[in-house]
Enzyme design. Structure first.
Site, PDB file in Angstrom:
ATOM      1  N   CYS A 150       0.804  -1.233   0.000  1.00 17.69           N
ATOM      2  CA  CYS A 150       0.000   0.000   0.000  1.00 17.69           C
ATOM      3  C   CYS A 150       0.838   1.286   0.000  1.00 17.69           C
ATOM      4  O   CYS A 150       0.524   2.238  -0.719  1.00 17.69           O
ATOM      5  CB  CYS A 150      -0.995  -0.017   1.152  1.00 17.69           C
ATOM      6  SG  CYS A 150      -0.338  -0.677   2.689  1.00 17.69           S
ATOM      7  N   HIS A 243      -2.222   6.632   3.807  1.00 20.09           N
ATOM      8  CA  HIS A 243      -0.791   6.657   4.118  1.00 20.09           C
ATOM      9  C   HIS A 243      -0.153   7.930   3.537  1.00 20.09           C
ATOM     10  O   HIS A 243      -0.364   8.270   2.375  1.00 20.09           O
ATOM     11  CB  HIS A 243      -0.082   5.440   3.500  1.00 20.09           C
ATOM     12  CG  HIS A 243      -0.468   4.116   4.108  1.00 20.09           C
ATOM     13  ND1 HIS A 243      -1.184   3.996   5.272  1.00 20.09           N
ATOM     14  CD2 HIS A 243      -0.206   2.846   3.691  1.00 20.09           C
ATOM     15  CE1 HIS A 243      -1.361   2.718   5.563  1.00 20.09           C
ATOM     16  NE2 HIS A 243      -0.780   1.995   4.616  1.00 20.09           N
TER      17      HIS A 243
HETATM   18  N1  LIG Z   1      -4.920  -3.417   5.085  1.00 18.65           N
HETATM   19  C1  LIG Z   1      -4.255  -2.865   4.070  1.00 18.65           C
HETATM   20  O1  LIG Z   1      -4.237  -1.632   3.898  1.00 18.65           O
HETATM   21  C2  LIG Z   1      -3.503  -3.728   3.077  1.00 18.65           C
HETATM   22  C3  LIG Z   1      -2.955  -3.101   1.963  1.00 18.65           C
HETATM   23  C4  LIG Z   1      -2.288  -3.860   1.009  1.00 18.65           C
HETATM   24  C5  LIG Z   1      -2.172  -5.222   1.181  1.00 18.65           C
HETATM   25  N2  LIG Z   1      -2.686  -5.834   2.273  1.00 18.65           N
HETATM   26  C6  LIG Z   1      -2.561  -7.301   2.366  1.00 18.65           C
HETATM   27  O2  LIG Z   1      -3.853  -7.882   2.116  1.00 18.65           O
HETATM   28  C7  LIG Z   1      -4.024  -9.057   2.904  1.00 18.65           C
HETATM   29  C8  LIG Z   1      -5.227  -8.893   3.819  1.00 18.65           C
HETATM   30  O3  LIG Z   1      -4.991  -7.805   4.695  1.00 18.65           O
HETATM   31  P1  LIG Z   1      -6.108  -7.285   5.714  1.00 18.65           P
HETATM   32  O4  LIG Z   1      -5.581  -6.011   6.227  1.00 18.65           O
HETATM   33  O5  LIG Z   1      -7.451  -7.308   5.059  1.00 18.65           O
HETATM   34  O6  LIG Z   1      -6.043  -8.439   6.856  1.00 18.65           O
HETATM   35  P2  LIG Z   1      -7.181  -8.919   7.856  1.00 18.65           P
HETATM   36  O7  LIG Z   1      -8.142  -7.823   8.156  1.00 18.65           O
HETATM   37  O8  LIG Z   1      -6.467  -9.563   8.981  1.00 18.65           O
HETATM   38  O9  LIG Z   1      -7.974 -10.093   7.034  1.00 18.65           O
HETATM   39  C9  LIG Z   1      -7.397 -11.339   6.745  1.00 18.65           C
HETATM   40  C10 LIG Z   1      -8.383 -12.240   5.987  1.00 18.65           C
HETATM   41  O10 LIG Z   1      -7.729 -13.517   5.757  1.00 18.65           O
HETATM   42  C11 LIG Z   1      -8.593 -14.558   6.238  1.00 18.65           C
HETATM   43  N3  LIG Z   1      -7.817 -15.674   6.777  1.00 18.65           N
HETATM   44  C12 LIG Z   1      -6.967 -15.675   7.830  1.00 18.65           C
HETATM   45  N4  LIG Z   1      -6.475 -16.916   8.046  1.00 18.65           N
HETATM   46  C13 LIG Z   1      -7.060 -17.721   7.108  1.00 18.65           C
HETATM   47  C14 LIG Z   1      -6.986 -19.126   6.818  1.00 18.65           C
HETATM   48  N5  LIG Z   1      -6.214 -19.948   7.546  1.00 18.65           N
HETATM   49  N6  LIG Z   1      -7.702 -19.597   5.776  1.00 18.65           N
HETATM   50  C15 LIG Z   1      -8.483 -18.781   5.034  1.00 18.65           C
HETATM   51  N7  LIG Z   1      -8.612 -17.452   5.280  1.00 18.65           N
HETATM   52  C16 LIG Z   1      -7.906 -16.933   6.299  1.00 18.65           C
HETATM   53  C17 LIG Z   1      -9.432 -13.929   7.345  1.00 18.65           C
HETATM   54  O11 LIG Z   1     -10.622 -14.702   7.514  1.00 18.65           O
HETATM   55  P3  LIG Z   1     -11.284 -14.960   8.980  1.00 18.65           P
HETATM   56  O12 LIG Z   1     -12.085 -13.750   9.324  1.00 18.65           O
HETATM   57  O13 LIG Z   1     -12.150 -16.149   8.758  1.00 18.65           O
HETATM   58  O14 LIG Z   1     -10.166 -15.209   9.940  1.00 18.65           O
HETATM   59  C18 LIG Z   1      -9.690 -12.538   6.744  1.00 18.65           C
HETATM   60  O15 LIG Z   1     -10.759 -12.607   5.844  1.00 18.65           O
HETATM   61  C19 LIG Z   1      -2.713  -9.259   3.682  1.00 18.65           C
HETATM   62  O16 LIG Z   1      -1.910 -10.171   2.992  1.00 18.65           O
HETATM   63  C20 LIG Z   1      -2.120  -7.845   3.714  1.00 18.65           C
HETATM   64  O17 LIG Z   1      -0.731  -7.872   3.848  1.00 18.65           O
HETATM   65  C21 LIG Z   1      -3.366  -5.123   3.230  1.00 18.65           C
END
Ligand SMILES: NC(=O)c1ccc[n+]([C@@H]2O[C@H](COP(=O)([O-])OP(=O)(O)OC[C@H]3O[C@@H](n4cnc5c(N)ncnc54)[C@H](OP(=O)(O)O)[C@@H]3O)[C@@H](O)[C@H]2O)c1
Length: 349
Positions: A150, A243
């Protein structure tokens, strides 16, 4: 749903990025959300029963009734948007691609793979071509496309015009990153309110590596990374969304302020994809902009705002850039990439 739309799945549908994907795809003219996937904790439940919805708009029409699947269940949708936690994204995304799915990922796991493009459509749409190598390897027609980290996206969109016209020698970036960048619920409020945390694991390395690949040139089906030095320092700050990046840079060919502003104004092509903002990069001449509260929704979250361009006593120039981390830096970036994939005919290959 609408028969003319392309069915898609959202992996990691309950997370911060997953929810933003669901809200942005809700009324999308090309894509229809058919399937949702999350962990075993969520699977078997209707989306509306399980998700802790944090978006400012309601859950789109039919989506609340979709029953969440696990990673091990087969999927019908050809395009899968992935907002999976990095602990599972790597293996899951590879498997889906080997089964013929097109995986449009936000996760870090495959970004630096040799045959996986790291796409920002306005900068390096031509890099999409390297997915042909993945398709040839798997024989399934499936492949993975990623969007950058991001903060990297905000920084890349702000300084690409400088790189394209004058070349870059050194880039030094200091970020102030929103809490939503760490997913929900993120850093506990007791740890972030009235505070700054001068460390975000792995973030500095991502910015330093990814910029060179994004600005790299395509040569014989591979990407040759651009040759300039990047030093990044990342901080988590008590901002909800968006950001900020303070960047200093030196150029290969010396450039004046008006020339730099002219490059920023005219560098980007008009892409005409559905999620393309009217302005990819907006320079705000006010002395106290960009600011998260005032600029986070620029271009529906898809415009990066820059400001405060001035001479730097160490490198040549410095300025401040800002962008919405879960829209331009994640969900919106992935949707733009999927629109590019469709426009370039990769769905039919
Ligand atoms: N937040 C940002 O601004 C941002 C920006 C760019 C990239 N990213 C990337 O995008 C991805 C998601 O980020 P986020 O911020 O949305 O994280 P998050 O809020 O923690 O969400 C993670 C997701 O992954 C699922 N998950 C976790 N463990 C799992 C498993 N064992 N099997 C299947 N699904 C599973 C969770 O489902 P449950 O609810 O069922 O646990 C949830 O839907 C990450 O790789 C992060 O690095 C994030």
């Amino acid at each position: 749903m609408n028969e003319n739309k392309i069915d898609v799945a959202v992996l990691g549908c309950t997370g911060a990025v997953g929810q933003k994907l669901v809200s942005l795809l809700g009324n999308h003219p090309l894509f229809n959300i058919k399937e949702l996937v999350a962990s075993d904790r969520s699977a078997g439940l209707k989306y509306s029963e399980r998700v802790g919805w944090r978006e400012a708009v309601p859950i789109p029409g039919h989506v609340g009734d979709i029953v969440i699947k696990t990673l091990s269940e087969p999927l019908e949708s050809r395009i899968l948007f992935s907002g999976l936690d990095a602990s599972v994204a790597g293996e899951a995304e590879s498997r889906y691609a080997s089964l013929g799915h097109i995986v449009v990922s936000n996760s870090r796991n495959h970004r630096m793979d040799d045959d996986v493009p790291l796409i920002i459509p306005e900068i390096n749409a031509s890099h999409l071509e390297i997915v042909e190598r993945q398709m040839a390897r798997s024989g399934s027609g499936g492949f993975i496309v990623t969007n950058p980290n991001c903060s990297t996206i905000v920084l890349a969109l702000a300084i690409y015009p400088v790189f394209a016209r004058f070349g870059l020698d050194k880039v030094m970036a200091v970020t102030m990153q929103a809490i939503s960048g760490g997913g929900y619920p993120g850093v506990p409020s007791m740890d972030i309110l009235g505070n700054v945390i001068p460390y975000i694991g792995g973030e500095e390395e991502k910015i330093e590596r990814e910029l060179a690949k994004i600005f790299g040139r395509l040569e014989g089906g591979s990407i040759v990374p651009a040759d300039f030095t990047v030093s990044a320092t990342c901080n988590r700050v008590p901002v909800r969304d968006g950001h900020t990046v303070c960047v200093s840079f030196s150029t290969r060919t010396k450039a004046g302020r008006e020339e730099l502003l002219d490059a920023m104004e005219h560098c980007y092509p008009e892409l005409k994809l559905h999620s393309s903002p009217e302005k990819v990069l907006a320079y705000n001449p006010s002395e106290d902009r960009p600011q998260p509260l005032m600029d986070v929704l620029a271009g529906n979250g898809m415009t990066v705002t820059a400001g405060r361009l001035r001479p730097c006593g160490i490198l040549d120039w410095k300025m401040t850039a800002f962008g919405h981390n879960t829209v331009r830096g994640a969900a919106g970036a992935a949707i733009l990439n999927a629109e590019l994939i469709v426009e370039r005919g990769f769905l039919k290959k």
